[in-house]
Design a protein around this motif. Structure first.
Motif, PDB file in Angstrom:
ATOM      1  N   LYS A 280      25.529  -8.879 -39.844  1.00  0.00           N
ATOM      2  CA  LYS A 280      26.306  -9.963 -39.236  1.00  0.00           C
ATOM      3  C   LYS A 280      26.528  -9.733 -37.737  1.00  0.00           C
ATOM      4  O   LYS A 280      27.160 -10.551 -37.077  1.00  0.00           O
ATOM      5  N   LEU A 281      26.019  -8.641 -37.180  1.00  0.00           N
ATOM      6  CA  LEU A 281      26.353  -8.263 -35.811  1.00  0.00           C
ATOM      7  C   LEU A 281      25.975  -9.336 -34.799  1.00  0.00           C
ATOM      8  O   LEU A 281      26.795  -9.706 -33.948  1.00  0.00           O
ATOM      9  N   LEU A 282      24.760  -9.864 -34.867  1.00  0.00           N
ATOM     10  CA  LEU A 282      24.358 -10.869 -33.888  1.00  0.00           C
ATOM     11  C   LEU A 282      25.164 -12.153 -34.058  1.00  0.00           C
ATOM     12  O   LEU A 282      25.501 -12.828 -33.082  1.00  0.00           O
ATOM     13  N   GLN A 283      25.506 -12.483 -35.284  1.00  0.00           N
ATOM     14  CA  GLN A 283      26.378 -13.631 -35.542  1.00  0.00           C
ATOM     15  C   GLN A 283      27.739 -13.419 -34.889  1.00  0.00           C
ATOM     16  O   GLN A 283      28.298 -14.326 -34.268  1.00  0.00           O
ATOM     17  N   ASN A 284      28.269 -12.205 -35.007  1.00  0.00           N
ATOM     18  CA  ASN A 284      29.543 -11.879 -34.377  1.00  0.00           C
ATOM     19  C   ASN A 284      29.453 -11.970 -32.856  1.00  0.00           C
ATOM     20  O   ASN A 284      30.364 -12.471 -32.189  1.00  0.00           O
ATOM     21  N   MET A 285      28.362 -11.459 -32.304  1.00  0.00           N
ATOM     22  CA  MET A 285      28.190 -11.469 -30.853  1.00  0.00           C
ATOM     23  C   MET A 285      28.118 -12.891 -30.321  1.00  0.00           C
ATOM     24  O   MET A 285      28.665 -13.204 -29.266  1.00  0.00           O
TER      25      MET A 285
ATOM     26  N   GLU B 141       3.023 -18.608 -43.178  1.00  0.00           N
ATOM     27  CA  GLU B 141       3.742 -18.993 -44.392  1.00  0.00           C
ATOM     28  C   GLU B 141       4.780 -17.969 -44.809  1.00  0.00           C
ATOM     29  O   GLU B 141       5.675 -18.272 -45.599  1.00  0.00           O
ATOM     30  N   HIS B 142       4.719 -16.759 -44.272  1.00  0.00           N
ATOM     31  CA  HIS B 142       5.741 -15.747 -44.539  1.00  0.00           C
ATOM     32  C   HIS B 142       6.842 -15.756 -43.482  1.00  0.00           C
ATOM     33  O   HIS B 142       7.811 -15.003 -43.605  1.00  0.00           O
ATOM     34  N   ASN B 143       6.682 -16.593 -42.467  1.00  0.00           N
ATOM     35  CA  ASN B 143       7.637 -16.594 -41.347  1.00  0.00           C
ATOM     36  C   ASN B 143       7.921 -18.009 -40.856  1.00  0.00           C
ATOM     37  O   ASN B 143       8.208 -18.219 -39.679  1.00  0.00           O
ATOM     38  N   ASN B 144       7.874 -18.982 -41.776  1.00  0.00           N
ATOM     39  CA  ASN B 144       7.882 -20.368 -41.320  1.00  0.00           C
ATOM     40  C   ASN B 144       9.215 -20.851 -40.778  1.00  0.00           C
ATOM     41  O   ASN B 144       9.281 -21.907 -40.156  1.00  0.00           O
ATOM     42  N   LYS B 145      10.290 -20.090 -40.982  1.00  0.00           N
ATOM     43  CA  LYS B 145      11.584 -20.479 -40.418  1.00  0.00           C
ATOM     44  C   LYS B 145      11.923 -19.689 -39.158  1.00  0.00           C
ATOM     45  O   LYS B 145      12.991 -19.891 -38.565  1.00  0.00           O
ATOM     46  N   LEU B 146      11.041 -18.780 -38.740  1.00  0.00           N
ATOM     47  CA  LEU B 146      11.380 -17.812 -37.707  1.00  0.00           C
ATOM     48  C   LEU B 146      10.602 -18.064 -36.421  1.00  0.00           C
ATOM     49  O   LEU B 146       9.434 -18.467 -36.464  1.00  0.00           O
ATOM     50  N   ASN B 147      11.223 -17.785 -35.306  1.00  0.00           N
ATOM     51  CA  ASN B 147      10.513 -17.703 -34.025  1.00  0.00           C
ATOM     52  C   ASN B 147      10.060 -16.257 -33.890  1.00  0.00           C
ATOM     53  O   ASN B 147      10.805 -15.402 -33.414  1.00  0.00           O
TER      54      ASN B 147
ATOM     55  N   ASN C 135      13.344 -12.534 -43.237  1.00  0.00           N
ATOM     56  CA  ASN C 135      13.686 -13.811 -43.865  1.00  0.00           C
ATOM     57  C   ASN C 135      15.052 -13.772 -44.518  1.00  0.00           C
ATOM     58  O   ASN C 135      15.792 -14.766 -44.480  1.00  0.00           O
ATOM     59  N   ALA C 136      15.412 -12.627 -45.101  1.00  0.00           N
ATOM     60  CA  ALA C 136      16.752 -12.518 -45.681  1.00  0.00           C
ATOM     61  C   ALA C 136      17.817 -12.583 -44.589  1.00  0.00           C
ATOM     62  O   ALA C 136      18.844 -13.271 -44.741  1.00  0.00           O
ATOM     63  N   VAL C 137      17.606 -11.870 -43.488  1.00  0.00           N
ATOM     64  CA  VAL C 137      18.548 -11.939 -42.366  1.00  0.00           C
ATOM     65  C   VAL C 137      18.668 -13.368 -41.874  1.00  0.00           C
ATOM     66  O   VAL C 137      19.777 -13.880 -41.633  1.00  0.00           O
ATOM     67  N   ASN C 138      17.546 -14.044 -41.724  1.00  0.00           N
ATOM     68  CA  ASN C 138      17.574 -15.409 -41.205  1.00  0.00           C
ATOM     69  C   ASN C 138      18.332 -16.345 -42.129  1.00  0.00           C
ATOM     70  O   ASN C 138      19.132 -17.178 -41.678  1.00  0.00           O
ATOM     71  N   ASP C 139      18.114 -16.217 -43.432  1.00  0.00           N
ATOM     72  CA  ASP C 139      18.760 -17.120 -44.384  1.00  0.00           C
ATOM     73  C   ASP C 139      20.257 -16.857 -44.515  1.00  0.00           C
ATOM     74  O   ASP C 139      21.045 -17.789 -44.715  1.00  0.00           O
ATOM     75  N   TYR C 140      20.672 -15.593 -44.392  1.00  0.00           N
ATOM     76  CA  TYR C 140      22.085 -15.248 -44.567  1.00  0.00           C
ATOM     77  C   TYR C 140      22.863 -15.271 -43.244  1.00  0.00           C
ATOM     78  O   TYR C 140      23.996 -15.759 -43.193  1.00  0.00           O
ATOM     79  N   PHE C 141      22.266 -14.728 -42.176  1.00  0.00           N
ATOM     80  CA  PHE C 141      23.035 -14.487 -40.945  1.00  0.00           C
ATOM     81  C   PHE C 141      22.293 -14.888 -39.668  1.00  0.00           C
ATOM     82  O   PHE C 141      22.730 -14.555 -38.574  1.00  0.00           O
ATOM     83  N   GLY C 142      21.183 -15.615 -39.788  1.00  0.00           N
ATOM     84  CA  GLY C 142      20.307 -15.786 -38.635  1.00  0.00           C
ATOM     85  C   GLY C 142      20.458 -17.058 -37.851  1.00  0.00           C
ATOM     86  O   GLY C 142      19.595 -17.365 -37.020  1.00  0.00           O
ATOM     87  N   ARG C 143      21.518 -17.785 -38.068  1.00  0.00           N
ATOM     88  CA  ARG C 143      21.693 -19.071 -37.382  1.00  0.00           C
ATOM     89  C   ARG C 143      21.558 -18.948 -35.867  1.00  0.00           C
ATOM     90  O   ARG C 143      21.060 -19.844 -35.189  1.00  0.00           O
ATOM     91  N   ASP C 144      22.026 -17.820 -35.310  1.00  0.00           N
ATOM     92  CA  ASP C 144      22.086 -17.672 -33.855  1.00  0.00           C
ATOM     93  C   ASP C 144      21.033 -16.713 -33.302  1.00  0.00           C
ATOM     94  O   ASP C 144      21.094 -16.341 -32.127  1.00  0.00           O
ATOM     95  N   ILE C 145      20.062 -16.308 -34.109  1.00  0.00           N
ATOM     96  CA  ILE C 145      19.026 -15.399 -33.641  1.00  0.00           C
ATOM     97  C   ILE C 145      17.875 -16.213 -33.061  1.00  0.00           C
ATOM     98  O   ILE C 145      17.275 -17.046 -33.743  1.00  0.00           O
ATOM     99  N   SER C 146      17.563 -15.966 -31.790  1.00  0.00           N
ATOM    100  CA  SER C 146      16.543 -16.752 -31.088  1.00  0.00           C
ATOM    101  C   SER C 146      15.137 -16.273 -31.367  1.00  0.00           C
ATOM    102  O   SER C 146      14.200 -17.069 -31.425  1.00  0.00           O
ATOM    103  N   LYS C 147      14.953 -14.937 -31.499  1.00  0.00           N
ATOM    104  CA  LYS C 147      13.614 -14.388 -31.706  1.00  0.00           C
ATOM    105  C   LYS C 147      13.663 -13.196 -32.650  1.00  0.00           C
ATOM    106  O   LYS C 147      14.627 -12.427 -32.637  1.00  0.00           O
ATOM    107  N   TYR C 148      12.593 -13.078 -33.416  1.00  0.00           N
ATOM    108  CA  TYR C 148      12.342 -11.903 -34.244  1.00  0.00           C
ATOM    109  C   TYR C 148      11.033 -11.275 -33.747  1.00  0.00           C
ATOM    110  O   TYR C 148      10.110 -11.988 -33.346  1.00  0.00           O
TER     111      TYR C 148
END
Length: 322
Positions: free
Chosen positions: A233-238, A56-62, A18-31
């Protein structure tokens, strides 16, 4: 091309995701969750496993739950437990190289017996109600095993085949066998994901160029694990880079401090006392410190930290923040 965060046991639970998603996860398709290991006699998820997959612990994530087993019966029992939470895709772990896992023919240990692997998949696909993907290595002890293993995967309607092109006996050492990955791109109609040694956008670009040159196409997705822990930030960079221009934007000290403070505070909210939370943060920093120059002194202090005050001082030493 889709981008995935790989599962790493002990690190990529829902707090970190969830921290990754909130800070750097805009472009991450799946967790993907760290693996859940079912047993025929164990029909219920453990408290830790349940917390990690609760919607409820993953409501923003695929989120895709990952299962590690050598038994179709155990897999199907766990599937019934998990599907009540709304999950419609499960991933089978056939890549873990740990001796405690492989000695039981689980993880990449099952690759040593292709006929047994085939029977398990046949039974699963005859009875499953979910979409099934597989995360795999290319063999147990010899890359020559890959052709037979891929033939087995090609028999089944896998949602996706995630390939780490090493054999089990190599663990994470030595060069990946790109020839084996290219073989899969040329000889499978499955959706293919690449996983292994992507630590920078240069690595990402080189992998893509090699695939285009030798297979005439790109993988459908790329999964990053250890490189993403070192630099979240690696996936964001990619996502931002094209075929010829790298875009390695490392974490700034302030970004790293803000991100890890968020993770630490979230762990403190769910754990009893500082010690287990510090243990989690030490695992994360053992990777992330590699991103920052001259971090060895600070990392040694951090790994010895006995309380939050000592930890915070060590983090600032790693980041060279006064």
């Amino acid at each position: 091309m889709d981008l995935y965060l790989a599962p790493l046991e002990g690190i990529t639970g829902y707090i970190f995701r969830n921290a990754v998603n909130d800070y750097f996860g805009r472009d991450i398709s799946k967790y993907f969750t760290p693996f859940i290991e079912p047993h025929i006699q164990k029909k219920n998820l453990t408290h830790r496993e349940l917390n990690d997959i609760l919607p409820e612990h993953n409501n923003k994530l695929n989120l895709i739950p990952q299962v590690m087993t050598n038994s179709s019966e155990a897999f199907l029992l766990l599937e019934k437990e998990i599907e009540r939470f709304g999950y419609r895709e499960l991933n089978i772990n056939l890549g873990c190289p740990s001796p405690t896992v492989t000695s039981k023919y689980r993880g990449s240990g099952l690759l040593s017996d292709p006929d047994r692997l085939d029977r398990m998949l046949d039974s699963i696909f005859a009875n499953t109600k979910c979409e099934i993907s597989v995360k795999t290595r290319i063999g147990y002890s010899d890359p020559e095993e890959w052709q037979r293993i891929l033939e087995i995967y090609n028999k089944y309607p896998l949602k996706e085949l995630i390939i780490h092109p090493r054999v089990r006996d190599e663990f994470y050492q030595g060069e990946v066998h790109m020839d084996a990955f290219l073989y899969a791109l040329r000889n499978s109609s499955l959706r293919i994901c690449y996983n292994g040694d992507i630590n920078s956008t240069v690595d990402f670009i080189n992998m893509k160029e090699l695939c285009l040159k030798n297979a005439g196409k790109l993988p459908d997705a790329v999964m990053c694990g250890r490189g993403m822990i070192a630099n979240p930030k690696l996936l964001q960079n990619m996502f931002a880079c094209n075929e010829s221009i790298s875009n390695d934007l490392l974490l700034s000290p302030n970004e790293a401090l803000s991100f890890t403070d968020r993770v630490l505070n979230d762990y403190l909210c769910i754990m009893s006392g500082e010690t287990p939370a510090l243990h989690k943060m030490k695992e994360i920093w053992s990777w992330m410190a590699k991103t920052f120059p001259d971090s060895e002194k600070g990392l040694k202090k951090l790994l010895k930290a006995k309380n939050i005050t000592e930890y915070n001082k060590a983090v600032r030493t790693i980041l060279h923040i006064e």
